[in-house]
Design a protein around this motif. Sequence first.
Motif, mmCIF file in Angstrom:
data_model
loop_
_atom_site.group_PDB
_atom_site.id
_atom_site.type_symbol
_atom_site.label_atom_id
_atom_site.label_comp_id
_atom_site.label_asym_id
_atom_site.label_seq_id
_atom_site.Cartn_x
_atom_site.Cartn_y
_atom_site.Cartn_z
ATOM 1 N N VAL A 2 4.741 -0.824 -5.413
ATOM 2 C CA VAL A 2 3.679 -0.190 -4.500
ATOM 3 C C VAL A 2 2.241 -0.616 -4.842
ATOM 4 N N PHE A 3 1.681 -1.052 -3.797
ATOM 5 C CA PHE A 3 0.167 -1.310 -4.253
ATOM 6 C C PHE A 3 -0.736 -0.615 -3.341
ATOM 7 N N ASN A 4 -1.938 -0.268 -4.157
ATOM 8 C CA ASN A 4 -2.763 0.782 -3.554
ATOM 9 C C ASN A 4 -3.560 -0.097 -2.626
ATOM 10 N N SER A 5 -4.028 -1.219 -2.906
ATOM 11 C CA SER A 5 -4.882 -2.002 -1.976
ATOM 12 C C SER A 5 -4.423 -3.389 -1.797
ATOM 13 N N TRP A 6 -4.948 -4.201 -0.952
ATOM 14 C CA TRP A 6 -4.723 -5.514 -0.702
ATOM 15 C C TRP A 6 -5.232 -6.378 -1.989
ATOM 16 N N ALA A 8 -4.857 -5.286 -5.343
ATOM 17 C CA ALA A 8 -3.899 -5.242 -6.222
ATOM 18 C C ALA A 8 -2.619 -5.797 -5.619
#
Length: 73
Positions: A2-6, A8
């Motif tokens: 899971v990525f919190n931002s683009w 990341a």
Amino acid sequence: MVFNSWHAFFNMGGYAGYVWTSFGLSLLMLVVLLLSIINNKKVLLTNIHRQQARIQRRESLSNTEEGRHVTTS
């Protein structure tokens, strides 16, 4: 994963260089393969047309030569 931002996502947990290089090279190889297939198809079709034209010329030439050898009495 899971990525919190683009950022990341594009960073890929610190392995961006390996991940994006492998994706890029894989995509490049698929494009090269596709272009090679298209080119080979064109070459094959051209050779088939040339061979068919050659056969037709030989058949028409042999038909005209047979006509010359026929004599009338």
